[in-house]
Design a protein around this motif. Structure first.
Motif, PDB file in Angstrom:
ATOM      1  N   ASN A 292      48.196  -4.382   4.150  1.00 33.47           N
ATOM      2  CA  ASN A 292      47.860  -5.315   5.238  1.00 33.47           C
ATOM      3  C   ASN A 292      47.514  -4.588   6.535  1.00 33.47           C
ATOM      4  N   ARG A 293      48.322  -3.572   6.856  1.00 40.08           N
ATOM      5  CA  ARG A 293      48.080  -2.849   8.114  1.00 40.08           C
ATOM      6  C   ARG A 293      46.838  -1.974   8.013  1.00 40.08           C
ATOM      7  N   SER A 294      46.498  -1.486   6.824  1.00 32.77           N
ATOM      8  CA  SER A 294      45.251  -0.737   6.648  1.00 32.77           C
ATOM      9  C   SER A 294      44.050  -1.649   6.878  1.00 32.77           C
ATOM     10  N   VAL A 295      44.187  -2.914   6.405  1.00 34.48           N
ATOM     11  CA  VAL A 295      43.120  -3.893   6.672  1.00 34.48           C
ATOM     12  C   VAL A 295      42.959  -4.107   8.173  1.00 34.48           C
ATOM     13  N   VAL A 296      44.121  -4.211   8.868  1.00 38.32           N
ATOM     14  CA  VAL A 296      44.073  -4.393  10.333  1.00 38.32           C
ATOM     15  C   VAL A 296      43.373  -3.214  10.991  1.00 38.32           C
ATOM     16  N   VAL A 297      43.716  -1.986  10.549  1.00 39.53           N
ATOM     17  CA  VAL A 297      43.086  -0.796  11.117  1.00 39.53           C
ATOM     18  C   VAL A 297      41.584  -0.816  10.863  1.00 39.53           C
ATOM     19  N   GLY A 298      41.180  -1.231   9.667  1.00 40.87           N
ATOM     20  CA  GLY A 298      39.746  -1.331   9.373  1.00 40.87           C
ATOM     21  C   GLY A 298      39.054  -2.313  10.302  1.00 40.87           C
ATOM     22  N   VAL A 299      39.707  -3.463  10.526  1.00 45.05           N
ATOM     23  CA  VAL A 299      39.131  -4.447  11.443  1.00 45.05           C
ATOM     24  C   VAL A 299      39.014  -3.874  12.851  1.00 45.05           C
ATOM     25  N   LEU A 300      40.060  -3.150  13.282  1.00 45.58           N
ATOM     26  CA  LEU A 300      40.031  -2.556  14.634  1.00 45.58           C
ATOM     27  C   LEU A 300      38.895  -1.544  14.760  1.00 45.58           C
ATOM     28  N   LEU A 301      38.685  -0.734  13.727  1.00 42.08           N
ATOM     29  CA  LEU A 301      37.611   0.257  13.771  1.00 42.08           C
ATOM     30  C   LEU A 301      36.233  -0.412  13.826  1.00 42.08           C
ATOM     31  N   VAL A 302      36.073  -1.484  13.014  1.00 45.75           N
ATOM     32  CA  VAL A 302      34.797  -2.207  13.027  1.00 45.75           C
ATOM     33  C   VAL A 302      34.552  -2.847  14.399  1.00 45.75           C
ATOM     34  N   VAL A 303      35.595  -3.463  14.942  1.00 46.86           N
ATOM     35  CA  VAL A 303      35.469  -4.093  16.267  1.00 46.86           C
ATOM     36  C   VAL A 303      35.125  -3.050  17.327  1.00 46.86           C
ATOM     37  N   ALA A 304      35.803  -1.888  17.249  1.00 43.65           N
ATOM     38  CA  ALA A 304      35.529  -0.825  18.219  1.00 43.65           C
ATOM     39  C   ALA A 304      34.076  -0.362  18.116  1.00 43.65           C
ATOM     40  N   TYR A 305      33.574  -0.195  16.897  1.00 41.38           N
ATOM     41  CA  TYR A 305      32.200   0.265  16.697  1.00 41.38           C
ATOM     42  C   TYR A 305      31.204  -0.768  17.222  1.00 41.38           C
ATOM     43  N   ILE A 306      31.407  -2.037  16.833  1.00 39.89           N
ATOM     44  CA  ILE A 306      30.483  -3.085  17.269  1.00 39.89           C
ATOM     45  C   ILE A 306      30.520  -3.260  18.789  1.00 39.89           C
ATOM     46  N   GLY A 307      31.750  -3.280  19.339  1.00 35.79           N
ATOM     47  CA  GLY A 307      31.883  -3.459  20.788  1.00 35.79           C
ATOM     48  C   GLY A 307      31.226  -2.339  21.568  1.00 35.79           C
ATOM     49  N   MET A 308      31.468  -1.096  21.140  1.00 32.29           N
ATOM     50  CA  MET A 308      30.895   0.049  21.842  1.00 32.29           C
ATOM     51  C   MET A 308      29.374   0.077  21.699  1.00 32.29           C
ATOM     52  N   SER A 309      28.873  -0.236  20.500  1.00 30.78           N
ATOM     53  CA  SER A 309      27.422  -0.253  20.282  1.00 30.78           C
ATOM     54  C   SER A 309      26.763  -1.332  21.142  1.00 30.78           C
TER      55      SER A 309
END
Length: 384
Positions: A82-99
């Motif tokens: 579950n927490r790995s899924v959360v980390v994946g979501v955080l990484l995707v959000v960080a990438y999209i937000g920064m882009s």
């Protein structure tokens, strides 16, 4: 901008700490870890990659730190997933937000660059228009110069004949003293026209002034005497006022005479019957700029400026015409009655003396044109 960045960073840090506290008291509820999306999105606004990397790392560490809390037996593996899924979501959000923010930054930079280029193009276009106008004026002045030289050559001969007849007329025994006075004025003006023609024949450019220190009355009175009959014929009063403390003036008598005749002619044309024109001569201290300008012509910086103001009670000029008053070929007179070169050439002449020419006008109240010329200091005048 810096204040806004600090505020955003403070809000992001506060959100991070709140989520860490929630995670501490409810470690089994992984939903709280999704809250780390908030500080990541806030930091993305700052458009700082290093700060984003640090924020993402802190959120990932904090997310996995929840695994250190006690969990129910047999649930640890599920918690890791579950927490790995959360980390994946955080990484995707960080990438999209920064882009997204970087793309916005590039668009803003492109718009700013386009605005600067547009402004530069507008300035360049304005400069091109000015240069084109200057070239057009230069071409017209050159054409006028050639035309004037041709006309001067043709007019010279009849003028010499007129001058001879005027001289013969002055020798007639029946000529009265008053007639002799008027004949002397005509002869003087004919001689001046002949000298102007000689200058034009030698060069299409105006003769450079040859100024010297002269009494103001010698510069002003001849022009007033020449135009006085025309003023009297139209019913316009002409007065000359010379202050008592006016020093000698640095002037080429003939050149300044031409300027004053032009100004008085303009005043007469603008003033209706019953009006008045005044030539007021005064002196005032020279400004620093006037002293520097006068030094180039008179050889020494003048401490005094002699002002010759030609003031009329005529129709005046609107602001739009006033701005164009010194523009070559601009005239408000009817076709065939003015060339539009009078004020332009007058200003050039006055500037060549180390002075300047200014004009003030108000519709319905009249116009004042002021010549400012270097004046001789009182001590120097006494020595002279």
């Amino acid at each position: 901008m810096a204040h806004r960045n600090r505020l955003v960073l403070a809000v992001a840090a506060t959100c991070f700490l709140i989520i860490v506290v929630i995670e501490k008291f409810a470690p089994a509820n992984v939903v709280g870890a999704y809250g780390y999306v908030l500080p990541i999105l806030l930091v993305a606004i700052l458009r700082n990659r290093k700060l984003m990397y640090a924020t993402v790392l802190a959120c990932v560490v904090a997310t996995y730190a929840g695994l250190l809390q006690p969990t129910k037996p047999g649930r640890f593996q599920a918690a890791v997933i579950n927490r790995s899924v959360v980390v994946g979501v955080l990484l995707v959000v960080a990438y999209i937000g920064m882009s997204w923010e970087e793309r916005k930054a590039r668009e803003e930079a492109a718009r700013a660059a386009l605005a600067r280029q547009t402004e530069n193009l507008l300035k360049a276009n304005a400069q091109l228009v000015d240069i084109k106008d200057q070239l057009n004026r230069s071409e017209r002045l050159a054409a006028v110069g050639q035309l004037v030289a041709s006309v001067a050559h043709e007019v010279g001969t009849p003028l010499h004949s007129i001058a001879w007849h005027v001289q013969a007329l002055s020798e007639e025994p029946s000529v009265t003293p008053d007639m002799k006075k008027r004949i002397a004025v005509i002869d003087g003006q004919l001689n001046r026209v002949v000298r102007i023609i000689q200058d034009l024949l030698s060069s299409t450019r105006q003769r450079k002034p040859d100024p010297t220190w002269l009494p103001v009355d010698r510069v002003v009175s001849p022009a007033a005497a020449l135009l006085e009959p025309a003023y009297h014929a139209k019913g316009v009063a002409l007065r000359v006022e010379i202050d008592s403390d006016v020093p000698m003036v640095w002037a080429d008598a003939e050149k300044i005479h031409q300027v004053l005749v032009n100004l008085l002619t303009n005043a007469l044309a603008a003033t209706p019957e019953g009006g008045e024109a005044v030539i007021h001569v005064a002196a005032r201290p020279a400004t620093q700029d006037e002293a520097e300008l006068g030094k180039r012509s008179a050889g020494a910086p003048p401490a005094t400026m002699v002002t010759v103001a030609v003031r009329d009670t005529g129709c005046g000029m609107p602001a739009e015409d006033l701005r164009k008053a010194f523009t070559p070929f601009f005239t408000t007179k009817a076709v065939g009655t003015g060339t539009g070169l009078g004020l332009f050439l007058s200003r050039e002449t006055v500037q060549a003396h180390g002075g300047h020419l200014s004009i003030e006008s108000e519709v319905g109240k009249g116009t004042t044109v002021t010549l400012s010329l270097p004046g001789l200091a009182a001590s120097a005048s006494a020595v002279a």
